[in-house]
Design an enzyme around this catalytic site. Sequence first.
Site, PDB file in Angstrom:
ATOM      1  N   HIS A 239      16.655 -12.120   2.915  1.00 30.56           N
ATOM      2  CA  HIS A 239      15.605 -12.807   3.685  1.00 30.56           C
ATOM      3  C   HIS A 239      15.597 -14.294   3.319  1.00 30.56           C
ATOM      4  O   HIS A 239      15.754 -14.644   2.155  1.00 30.56           O
ATOM      5  CB  HIS A 239      14.252 -12.169   3.335  1.00 30.56           C
ATOM      6  CG  HIS A 239      13.114 -12.646   4.174  1.00 30.56           C
ATOM      7  ND1 HIS A 239      12.501 -13.853   3.978  1.00 30.56           N
ATOM      8  CD2 HIS A 239      12.484 -12.075   5.223  1.00 30.56           C
ATOM      9  CE1 HIS A 239      11.529 -14.000   4.875  1.00 30.56           C
ATOM     10  NE2 HIS A 239      11.495 -12.939   5.637  1.00 30.56           N
ATOM     11  N   CYS A 277      15.160 -14.090   9.994  1.00 25.84           N
ATOM     12  CA  CYS A 277      13.716 -14.299  10.173  1.00 25.84           C
ATOM     13  C   CYS A 277      13.494 -15.631  10.879  1.00 25.84           C
ATOM     14  O   CYS A 277      13.627 -16.699  10.270  1.00 25.84           O
ATOM     15  CB  CYS A 277      12.994 -14.265   8.829  1.00 25.84           C
ATOM     16  SG  CYS A 277      11.238 -14.670   8.976  1.00 25.84           S
ATOM     17  N   HIS A 304      13.398 -10.330  11.863  1.00 23.89           N
ATOM     18  CA  HIS A 304      11.959 -10.619  11.924  1.00 23.89           C
ATOM     19  C   HIS A 304      11.751 -11.605  13.055  1.00 23.89           C
ATOM     20  O   HIS A 304      12.216 -12.741  12.964  1.00 23.89           O
ATOM     21  CB  HIS A 304      11.480 -11.304  10.640  1.00 23.89           C
ATOM     22  CG  HIS A 304      11.432 -10.417   9.435  1.00 23.89           C
ATOM     23  ND1 HIS A 304      11.050 -10.877   8.198  1.00 23.89           N
ATOM     24  CD2 HIS A 304      11.673  -9.095   9.282  1.00 23.89           C
ATOM     25  CE1 HIS A 304      11.078  -9.882   7.324  1.00 23.89           C
ATOM     26  NE2 HIS A 304      11.463  -8.793   7.948  1.00 23.89           N
ATOM     27  N   ASP A 362       7.079  -9.933  13.327  1.00 28.66           N
ATOM     28  CA  ASP A 362       6.615 -10.317  11.993  1.00 28.66           C
ATOM     29  C   ASP A 362       5.320 -11.104  12.117  1.00 28.66           C
ATOM     30  O   ASP A 362       5.159 -11.908  13.036  1.00 28.66           O
ATOM     31  CB  ASP A 362       7.696 -11.167  11.320  1.00 28.66           C
ATOM     32  CG  ASP A 362       7.473 -11.290   9.823  1.00 28.66           C
ATOM     33  OD1 ASP A 362       6.558 -10.638   9.303  1.00 28.66           O
ATOM     34  OD2 ASP A 362       8.216 -12.056   9.188  1.00 28.66           O
ATOM     35  N   HIS A 363       4.457 -10.888  11.199  1.00 29.23           N
ATOM     36  CA  HIS A 363       3.144 -11.543  11.152  1.00 29.23           C
ATOM     37  C   HIS A 363       2.473 -11.467  12.534  1.00 29.23           C
ATOM     38  O   HIS A 363       3.034 -11.013  13.505  1.00 29.23           O
ATOM     39  CB  HIS A 363       3.241 -12.991  10.699  1.00 29.23           C
ATOM     40  CG  HIS A 363       3.857 -13.107   9.329  1.00 29.23           C
ATOM     41  ND1 HIS A 363       4.106 -14.285   8.712  1.00 29.23           N
ATOM     42  CD2 HIS A 363       4.281 -12.155   8.466  1.00 29.23           C
ATOM     43  CE1 HIS A 363       4.659 -14.063   7.533  1.00 29.23           C
ATOM     44  NE2 HIS A 363       4.778 -12.772   7.366  1.00 29.23           N
ATOM     45  N   TYR A 379      -0.778  -9.453   8.657  1.00 30.98           N
ATOM     46  CA  TYR A 379      -0.360  -8.138   9.155  1.00 30.98           C
ATOM     47  C   TYR A 379      -1.459  -7.391   9.917  1.00 30.98           C
ATOM     48  O   TYR A 379      -1.705  -6.222   9.673  1.00 30.98           O
ATOM     49  CB  TYR A 379       0.189  -7.289   7.997  1.00 30.98           C
ATOM     50  CG  TYR A 379       1.535  -7.806   7.566  1.00 30.98           C
ATOM     51  CD1 TYR A 379       2.697  -7.369   8.201  1.00 30.98           C
ATOM     52  CD2 TYR A 379       1.647  -8.791   6.587  1.00 30.98           C
ATOM     53  CE1 TYR A 379       3.932  -7.883   7.857  1.00 30.98           C
ATOM     54  CE2 TYR A 379       2.890  -9.313   6.237  1.00 30.98           C
ATOM     55  CZ  TYR A 379       4.028  -8.841   6.877  1.00 30.98           C
ATOM     56  OH  TYR A 379       5.242  -9.351   6.556  1.00 30.98           O
TER      57      TYR A 379
HETATM   58  C1  DNO Z   1       6.325 -11.922   4.621  1.00 32.95           C
HETATM   59  C2  DNO Z   1       7.604 -11.345   4.423  1.00 32.95           C
HETATM   60  C3  DNO Z   1       8.111 -11.435   3.000  1.00 32.95           C
HETATM   61  C4  DNO Z   1       9.406 -10.687   2.953  1.00 32.95           C
HETATM   62  C5  DNO Z   1      10.179 -10.790   1.704  1.00 32.95           C
HETATM   63  C6  DNO Z   1      11.540 -10.212   1.948  1.00 32.95           C
HETATM   64  O1  DNO Z   1       5.651 -11.543   5.513  1.00 32.95           O
HETATM   65  O2  DNO Z   1       8.501 -11.754   5.381  1.00 32.95           O
HETATM   66  O3  DNO Z   1       7.225 -10.806   2.137  1.00 32.95           O
HETATM   67  O4  DNO Z   1       9.127  -9.358   3.108  1.00 32.95           O
HETATM   68  O5  DNO Z   1      10.260 -12.076   1.293  1.00 32.95           O
HETATM   69  O6  DNO Z   1      12.150  -9.930   0.768  1.00 32.95           O
END
Ligand code: DNO
Length: 401
Positions: A239, A277, A304, A362-363, A379
């Site tokens: 990531h 991401c 992501h 994501d988020h 989240y």
């Molecule tokens: C946040 C996430 C991070 C991610 C880690 C991956 O929302 O994208 O916590 O899970 O950094 O290792």
Amino acid sequence: MKQTWRWFGPHDTITTADMRQCGVEGVVSALHHLPPGTVWPVADIKARQAAIAQFPDGSPSGLAWDVVESLPVSEVIKTKGPDYAAHIAAYQDSLRNLAACGLSVVCYNFMPILDWTRTNLRLPMDHGGTAMAFDLCDFAAFDLYILQRQGAAEDYSPAFAAKAKTRFDAMSADAVRALQNNIVAGLPGANDNWTLQDVKSHLNAYADIGQDRLYQNLVDFLSEVIPVATELGIRMCCHPDDPPFSLLGLPRIMSRQADYARLMADLDVSANGITFCTGSLGVDPDFDPVAFITTLGSRIHFIHLRNTLRTLPDDGTRSSFHEAAHLEGDTNMVKTVRALLSEERVRRQGGRADHSIPMRPDHGQDIIDDLSKDSMPGYPLAGRMRGLAELRGIMAAMADT
Ligand code: DNO
């Protein structure tokens, strides 16, 4: 793309039934109760798989655990501290146990000390909802006047430091506490929960670790782990740094396409892969998602999809930003999804078994019911459901053309 959803386990306020009603097809999870550096036992992995496979009433959910996010890399491994060999052995054993339970995609990151970093968890948006934000001036106020890190002054121009001082002086005690907690206490999914003192002492471990040494530590870690993953059929995926620039004077090594190009070339096997991401990489104004996917797409094992909007103040190399709605930030999501679908097409044509890449929205911003539910930072249910629905719309429209 397989539409997945991050679930923090049985304590998550969002249920497997909620996920199914959002149209989720698979689950991303981790054993957050186990500290970095310890082995994930088969029994715990199976218990999580069982929890995912059922609705709250015990009937089958139709869901399975698809992606491990994250199998955390301990600070001992990142700094090559004492017990290094034991931590590497534990990581390898966890991979063996995960593979024995049928898991094959494992996300990790190599960010020193702090995982993802935000200064405000609930910045009001003009639609009435809230978003998480990173304000460089607030961060500087924390670094210079709350943490009082040695050498912090070198990280900011005198004018920027003065602006941060004015900001700090105007903060109430509650605001100072909130800022400190947001930065050090660990956001959902972060490996560790630190205190201010912990952060200070961990910073010492990086006194002699610059960019090159941290990168070498990453390569050394992967040299131990990737052969095991290859043998087990596991695809590891790194990531990016979030945000993609240095904080607290710490090195950052996975912030842009060139960083991934180097890592992919240095360990040129498919088990050494990428978590793509768009939210983290997209804070960099030079990020070009289509160029990234066109160049490195074959190594993307997990996606992501998230958007950020760069804001002021910036200091020339680092900017402030907030989490935007999924289609509304600096990253063009339509072009991104088109490039990802084309990568999947290439894989299907080439007969690759992993042609359907797991993605998660994501988020999300806190909207509607999220605002009264005290949902987990980043989240929430409604905000992520909105994001997934919008992304799914793009995918469906493009699959048809
Ligand atoms: C946040 C996430 C991070 C991610 C880690 C991956 O929302 O994208 O916590 O899970 O950094 O290792």
